[in-house]
Design a protein around this motif. Structure first.
Motif, PDB file in Angstrom:
ATOM      1  N   ILE A   1      -8.011  -2.922   5.670  1.00  0.00           N
ATOM      2  CA  ILE A   1      -8.563  -1.636   5.232  1.00  0.00           C
ATOM      3  C   ILE A   1      -7.859  -0.456   5.892  1.00  0.00           C
ATOM      4  O   ILE A   1      -7.911   0.661   5.376  1.00  0.00           O
ATOM      5  N   THR A   2      -7.193  -0.688   7.024  1.00  0.00           N
ATOM      6  CA  THR A   2      -6.472   0.418   7.662  1.00  0.00           C
ATOM      7  C   THR A   2      -5.231   0.808   6.873  1.00  0.00           C
ATOM      8  O   THR A   2      -4.617   1.843   7.149  1.00  0.00           O
ATOM      9  N   ASN A   3      -4.858  -0.010   5.875  1.00  0.00           N
ATOM     10  CA  ASN A   3      -3.724   0.332   5.012  1.00  0.00           C
ATOM     11  C   ASN A   3      -4.110   1.300   3.894  1.00  0.00           C
ATOM     12  O   ASN A   3      -3.249   1.794   3.170  1.00  0.00           O
ATOM     13  N   ILE A   4      -5.406   1.549   3.734  1.00  0.00           N
ATOM     14  CA  ILE A   4      -5.851   2.496   2.711  1.00  0.00           C
ATOM     15  C   ILE A   4      -5.410   3.903   3.118  1.00  0.00           C
ATOM     16  O   ILE A   4      -5.472   4.271   4.292  1.00  0.00           O
ATOM     17  N   LYS A   5      -4.959   4.680   2.152  1.00  0.00           N
ATOM     18  CA  LYS A   5      -4.574   6.063   2.438  1.00  0.00           C
ATOM     19  C   LYS A   5      -5.751   6.800   3.061  1.00  0.00           C
ATOM     20  O   LYS A   5      -6.891   6.641   2.636  1.00  0.00           O
ATOM     21  N   GLN A   6      -5.458   7.617   4.056  1.00  0.00           N
ATOM     22  CA  GLN A   6      -6.512   8.276   4.824  1.00  0.00           C
ATOM     23  C   GLN A   6      -6.811   9.682   4.295  1.00  0.00           C
ATOM     24  O   GLN A   6      -5.961  10.327   3.687  1.00  0.00           O
ATOM     25  N   PHE A   7      -8.037  10.132   4.530  1.00  0.00           N
ATOM     26  CA  PHE A   7      -8.393  11.516   4.233  1.00  0.00           C
ATOM     27  C   PHE A   7      -9.328  12.022   5.323  1.00  0.00           C
ATOM     28  O   PHE A   7      -9.971  11.235   6.030  1.00  0.00           O
TER      29      PHE A   7
ATOM     30  N   PHE B   1     -16.077   6.343   5.387  1.00  0.00           N
ATOM     31  CA  PHE B   1     -16.218   7.210   4.220  1.00  0.00           C
ATOM     32  C   PHE B   1     -15.041   6.987   3.273  1.00  0.00           C
ATOM     33  O   PHE B   1     -13.898   6.827   3.711  1.00  0.00           O
ATOM     34  N   ILE B   2     -15.336   6.984   1.972  1.00  0.00           N
ATOM     35  CA  ILE B   2     -14.350   6.629   0.948  1.00  0.00           C
ATOM     36  C   ILE B   2     -14.353   7.672  -0.163  1.00  0.00           C
ATOM     37  O   ILE B   2     -15.407   8.208  -0.514  1.00  0.00           O
ATOM     38  N   ILE B   3     -13.171   7.975  -0.693  1.00  0.00           N
ATOM     39  CA  ILE B   3     -13.062   8.715  -1.953  1.00  0.00           C
ATOM     40  C   ILE B   3     -12.513   7.749  -2.999  1.00  0.00           C
ATOM     41  O   ILE B   3     -11.482   7.106  -2.782  1.00  0.00           O
ATOM     42  N   TYR B   4     -13.217   7.653  -4.123  1.00  0.00           N
ATOM     43  CA  TYR B   4     -12.726   6.867  -5.251  1.00  0.00           C
ATOM     44  C   TYR B   4     -12.250   7.822  -6.337  1.00  0.00           C
ATOM     45  O   TYR B   4     -12.979   8.723  -6.751  1.00  0.00           O
ATOM     46  N   THR B   5     -11.019   7.652  -6.794  1.00  0.00           N
ATOM     47  CA  THR B   5     -10.478   8.419  -7.914  1.00  0.00           C
ATOM     48  C   THR B   5      -9.858   7.437  -8.899  1.00  0.00           C
ATOM     49  O   THR B   5      -9.567   6.290  -8.534  1.00  0.00           O
ATOM     50  N   PRO B   6      -9.630   7.843 -10.136  1.00  0.00           N
ATOM     51  CA  PRO B   6      -8.999   6.937 -11.096  1.00  0.00           C
ATOM     52  C   PRO B   6      -7.592   6.526 -10.675  1.00  0.00           C
ATOM     53  O   PRO B   6      -7.090   5.491 -11.109  1.00  0.00           O
ATOM     54  N   ASP B   7      -6.965   7.328  -9.825  1.00  0.00           N
ATOM     55  CA  ASP B   7      -5.577   7.062  -9.438  1.00  0.00           C
ATOM     56  C   ASP B   7      -5.438   6.327  -8.109  1.00  0.00           C
ATOM     57  O   ASP B   7      -4.325   5.998  -7.702  1.00  0.00           O
ATOM     58  N   GLY B   8      -6.542   6.087  -7.428  1.00  0.00           N
ATOM     59  CA  GLY B   8      -6.439   5.400  -6.148  1.00  0.00           C
ATOM     60  C   GLY B   8      -7.630   5.696  -5.259  1.00  0.00           C
ATOM     61  O   GLY B   8      -8.551   6.423  -5.640  1.00  0.00           O
ATOM     62  N   ILE B   9      -7.598   5.130  -4.065  1.00  0.00           N
ATOM     63  CA  ILE B   9      -8.708   5.311  -3.132  1.00  0.00           C
ATOM     64  C   ILE B   9      -8.186   5.832  -1.797  1.00  0.00           C
ATOM     65  O   ILE B   9      -7.017   5.644  -1.442  1.00  0.00           O
ATOM     66  N   TYR B  10      -9.088   6.486  -1.081  1.00  0.00           N
ATOM     67  CA  TYR B  10      -8.777   7.039   0.232  1.00  0.00           C
ATOM     68  C   TYR B  10      -9.971   6.753   1.132  1.00  0.00           C
ATOM     69  O   TYR B  10     -11.112   6.683   0.664  1.00  0.00           O
ATOM     70  N   SER B  11      -9.718   6.601   2.424  1.00  0.00           N
ATOM     71  CA  SER B  11     -10.829   6.303   3.324  1.00  0.00           C
ATOM     72  C   SER B  11     -10.572   6.865   4.711  1.00  0.00           C
ATOM     73  O   SER B  11      -9.515   7.439   4.990  1.00  0.00           O
ATOM     74  N   THR B  12     -11.564   6.679   5.574  1.00  0.00           N
ATOM     75  CA  THR B  12     -11.450   7.089   6.975  1.00  0.00           C
ATOM     76  C   THR B  12     -11.342   5.862   7.875  1.00  0.00           C
ATOM     77  O   THR B  12     -11.750   5.898   9.032  1.00  0.00           O
ATOM     78  N   SER B  13     -10.800   4.772   7.339  1.00  0.00           N
ATOM     79  CA  SER B  13     -10.765   3.511   8.086  1.00  0.00           C
ATOM     80  C   SER B  13      -9.966   3.610   9.381  1.00  0.00           C
ATOM     81  O   SER B  13     -10.140   2.799  10.290  1.00  0.00           O
ATOM     82  N   GLY B  14      -9.086   4.610   9.473  1.00  0.00           N
ATOM     83  CA  GLY B  14      -8.295   4.774  10.690  1.00  0.00           C
ATOM     84  C   GLY B  14      -8.980   5.628  11.741  1.00  0.00           C
ATOM     85  O   GLY B  14      -8.457   5.794  12.847  1.00  0.00           O
ATOM     86  N   SER B  15     -10.146   6.163  11.416  1.00  0.00           N
ATOM     87  CA  SER B  15     -10.887   7.017  12.353  1.00  0.00           C
ATOM     88  C   SER B  15     -12.185   6.331  12.756  1.00  0.00           C
ATOM     89  O   SER B  15     -12.697   5.473  12.033  1.00  0.00           O
ATOM     90  N   GLU B  16     -12.708   6.714  13.896  1.00  0.00           N
ATOM     91  CA  GLU B  16     -13.954   6.119  14.371  1.00  0.00           C
ATOM     92  C   GLU B  16     -15.107   7.101  14.220  1.00  0.00           C
ATOM     93  O   GLU B  16     -15.095   8.183  14.796  1.00  0.00           O
ATOM     94  N   TYR B  17     -16.065   6.715  13.406  1.00  0.00           N
ATOM     95  CA  TYR B  17     -17.316   7.457  13.287  1.00  0.00           C
ATOM     96  C   TYR B  17     -18.419   6.469  13.645  1.00  0.00           C
ATOM     97  O   TYR B  17     -18.842   5.676  12.805  1.00  0.00           O
ATOM     98  N   GLN B  18     -18.831   6.509  14.897  1.00  0.00           N
ATOM     99  CA  GLN B  18     -19.769   5.516  15.392  1.00  0.00           C
ATOM    100  C   GLN B  18     -20.977   6.165  16.052  1.00  0.00           C
ATOM    101  O   GLN B  18     -20.890   7.262  16.607  1.00  0.00           O
ATOM    102  N   ILE B  19     -22.095   5.448  15.973  1.00  0.00           N
ATOM    103  CA  ILE B  19     -23.333   5.867  16.632  1.00  0.00           C
ATOM    104  C   ILE B  19     -23.804   4.702  17.498  1.00  0.00           C
ATOM    105  O   ILE B  19     -24.024   3.598  16.989  1.00  0.00           O
ATOM    106  N   ASN B  20     -23.943   4.943  18.770  1.00  0.00           N
ATOM    107  CA  ASN B  20     -24.367   3.898  19.698  1.00  0.00           C
ATOM    108  C   ASN B  20     -25.889   3.771  19.652  1.00  0.00           C
ATOM    109  O   ASN B  20     -26.611   4.439  20.393  1.00  0.00           O
ATOM    110  N   LEU B  21     -26.366   2.914  18.767  1.00  0.00           N
ATOM    111  CA  LEU B  21     -27.805   2.741  18.584  1.00  0.00           C
ATOM    112  C   LEU B  21     -28.332   1.688  19.556  1.00  0.00           C
ATOM    113  O   LEU B  21     -28.576   0.531  19.196  1.00  0.00           O
ATOM    114  N   THR B  22     -28.500   2.094  20.793  1.00  0.00           N
ATOM    115  CA  THR B  22     -29.021   1.194  21.819  1.00  0.00           C
ATOM    116  C   THR B  22     -30.045   1.931  22.675  1.00  0.00           C
ATOM    117  O   THR B  22     -30.049   3.161  22.751  1.00  0.00           O
TER     118      THR B  22
END
Length: 230
Positions: A12-18, A166-187
Motif C-alpha cells: 500500500i505504500t506504493n500508492i500515490k500519496q496526497f 485516508f484515500i481518494i478514489y478517482t476514475p483515473d486512479g487512487i491516492y492515499s496517505t499510506s506513507g504518513s502516520e495518523y495514529q491515536i494511542n487508545l490506551t
C-alpha cells in the motif's frame, strides 16, 4: 484490487500519496469535547485495547465519526448523515460498507481495517468506493453527466481505531496517505501519562475528516465543476 487501480505491486505504500485537506478544530468545540469525554470514558471501561475485537474498536471509531459530522454540519450548514452497515451496489461488485457518510451523494466510505493486515481494509474500501462512485454517477443530472469537465471523486477511510488511512478514489486512479502516520494511542496509559497528546491526535484525525467532508460537500453544492485536491 490494488493492481487494478494502477498500484505497483501489492504494497500500500506504493500508492500515490496526497496531503489531506485539514480543518483546524477549536479546543473549545462542544462536539470535540464530547468526543474526548466519550473516548476517555470508554477507555476506563475497556479492559484492554490490545487485540481488541471489532465491536470494541467500533465504539471508538463511531465516537470520532459522529464528532466529525457534527462539526462539518455546523461549518457547512449542510445536511450530512452517517449510515451504518450500508449496502452499496456497483457494476462489478456489491458489498456492505461499515460506515457511509452522505449528503446529496455518497461523500465518504469508512472501512474498519484489520490491525495486522491493513491491506485487506484497503482492498475492501477501494471496492466500496468504486461501487459508491458508480451509484453517484447514476444520480447525476444530464448536464453533469455530459459535461466533460465534470470530475467526480470520493474519499475513503481505512481505520483500526488507532491507525487511520485516508484515500481518494478517482476514475483515473487512487491516492492515499499510506506513507504518513495518523495514529491515536487508545490506551489507559495515554489518558494517565499524556492526555494532551491523546487529545492532539484525536483532534488531528477529526480535523482531517472534517476537511474532507467540507471539500466534498462543496463539490456537491457548487454550480461549477471541481477536481480532486491531490
Amino acid at each position: 484490487m490494488l493492481r487494478r487501480n494502477k498500484v505497483n505491486g501489492e504494497d500500500i505504500t506504493n500508492i500515490k500519496q496526497f496531503t489531506p485537506v485539514y480543518e483546524e478544530i477549536s479546543d473549545e468545540d462542544k462536539a470535540f469535547d464530547h468526543c474526548m469525554e466519550d473516548i476517555i470514558l470508554k477507555l476506563s471501561n475497556v479492559e484492554t485495547m490490545t487485540d481488541a475485537n471489532e465491536a470494541t474498536r467500533c465504539e471508538f471509531i463511531s465516537a470520532i465519526l459522529h464528532a466529525s459530522i457534527a462539526i462539518a454540519k455546523k461549518l457547512t450548514s449542510q445536511d450530512i448523515f452517517i449510515v451504518l452497515q450500508k449496502d452499496i451496489s456497483g457494476e462489478d461488485a456489491t458489498g456492505r460498507v461499515d460506515y457511509a457518510i452522505k449528503s446529496l451523494e455518497e461523500l465518504l466510505c469508512i472501512t474498519e481495517g484489520k490491525p495486522r493486515n491493513i491491506k485487506i481494509g484497503y482492498a475492501q474500501n477501494l471496492a466500496q468506493l468504486e461501487s459508491a462512485f458508480q451509484t453517484n454517477k447514476k444520480k447525476r443530472t444530464a448536464d453533469q453527466a455530459f459535461n466533460e469537465d465534470y470530475f467526480d471523486y470520493l474519499y475513503g477511510i481505512v481505520t483500526t481505531g488507532t491507525e487511520w488511512h485516508f484515500i481518494i478514489y478517482t476514475p483515473d486512479g487512487i491516492y492515499s496517505t499510506s506513507g504518513s502516520e495518523y495514529q491515536i494511542n487508545l490506551t489507559k496509559s495515554a489518558v494517565k501519562d499524556n492526555p494532551e497528546l491523546l487529545r492532539s491526535n484525536v483532534k488531528r484525525v477529526i480535523g482531517i475528516i472534517v476537511g474532507l467532508l467540507k471539500d466534498r460537500v462543496s463539490v456537491d453544492s457548487s454550480p461549477t465543476s471541481k477536481r480532486a485536491r491531490i
